[in-house]
Design an enzyme around this catalytic site. Structure first.
Site, PDB file in Angstrom:
ATOM      1  N   CYS A  58      -2.242   3.548   2.359  1.00 30.29           N
ATOM      2  CA  CYS A  58      -3.512   4.077   2.854  1.00 30.29           C
ATOM      3  C   CYS A  58      -3.638   5.565   2.487  1.00 30.29           C
ATOM      4  O   CYS A  58      -3.682   5.907   1.316  1.00 30.29           O
ATOM      5  CB  CYS A  58      -3.662   3.820   4.347  1.00 30.29           C
TER       6      CYS A  58
ATOM      7  N   HIS B  94      -3.646  -1.747   4.233  1.00 22.70           N
ATOM      8  CA  HIS B  94      -2.433  -1.716   5.048  1.00 22.70           C
ATOM      9  C   HIS B  94      -1.666  -3.023   4.838  1.00 22.70           C
ATOM     10  O   HIS B  94      -2.013  -4.046   5.445  1.00 22.70           O
ATOM     11  CB  HIS B  94      -2.784  -1.561   6.532  1.00 22.70           C
TER      12      HIS B  94
ATOM     13  N   GLU C 177       1.156  -3.923   5.940  1.00 22.15           N
ATOM     14  CA  GLU C 177       1.823  -4.345   7.178  1.00 22.15           C
ATOM     15  C   GLU C 177       0.869  -5.047   8.126  1.00 22.15           C
ATOM     16  O   GLU C 177       1.306  -5.693   9.092  1.00 22.15           O
ATOM     17  CB  GLU C 177       2.463  -3.132   7.864  1.00 22.15           C
TER      18      GLU C 177
END
Length: 210
Positions: A79, A187, A189
């Site tokens: 990001c 992102h 994750e």
């Protein structure tokens, strides 16, 4: 071992939990001496570009990260962390970045080329398109959607550094890479199977580079 860089602007919890899911060892630190013991570095980030660079400067980590990248060791920016890899940003005035990848960061205009207004920030799930499906960062990663939250986007100066993109009224660089330096605008994750697969590819690069 992956070192997650803590400079006060990263979502450390979600990134660390994702690495735990992969059963890959990691530690979190903002200390250069400690981070130098890692085999690969992960630079997360949320917030503004200028604040990110300021915090890295205050932590004395800019030259360290630049030297790390020059040494050929794996580095992944997420990001804001991806944006910081580039030359400069216009956010809150022109600010120099880490200069590891050529290009600049500019605000999404909110107006398409055909005059259609669109919402900024670009937030939510969007489909990922591969410019380089055979790149190590995308190898074996299934097609699918990933999770974005950003108001600024990178303009990549070298097309060879673009690995994947998303369409949001314009082409949004979503994955970039040059040699050992990788970045994702989304992102990983928080991006389910697709994102976890990319994190696994990064962890494999770290493991293979020992």
């Amino acid at each position: 071992m992956i070192g997650i860089i803590d400079y006060g602007m990263g979502n450390l919890h979600s990134v660390s939990k994702a690495l735990e899911r992969l059963d890959y060892p990691y530690f979190i630190s903002g200390d250069e001496a400690e981070l130098s013991k890692a085999d690969g570095l992960l630079l997360p980030g949320v917030g503004s570009f200028r604040d990110g660079i300021t915090e890295l400067e205050n932590a004395g980590l800019i030259l360290f990260i630049q030297d790390w990248a020059a040494s050929g060791k794996p580095l992944l920016g997420i990001c804001l962390g991806m944006q910081l890899l580039f030359d400069k940003s216009e956010e809150n005035g022109s600010t120099n970045g880490l200069g590891l990848l050529p290009g600049r960061v500019e605000k999404l205009t909110g107006m398409s080329a055909t005059g259609e207004r669109y919402k900024v920030p670009h937030m939510g799930w969007n489909e990922l398109h591969y410019a380089k499906a055979d790149h190590p960062v995308t190898a074996g990663v299934p097609k699918g959607h990933v999770y974005f939250v950003h108001s600024y986007a990178v303009h990549v100066a070298d097309p060879d550094n673009l690995v994947a993109y998303a369409d949001y009224y314009e082409r949004i660089p979503a994955v970039v890479a040059r040699d050992n330096v990788w970045g994702t605008q989304f992102h990983p994750e928080k991006s389910s199977t697709v994102g976890i697969a990319m994190l696994r590819n990064f962890a494999d690069q770290v493991e293979g580079g020992k």
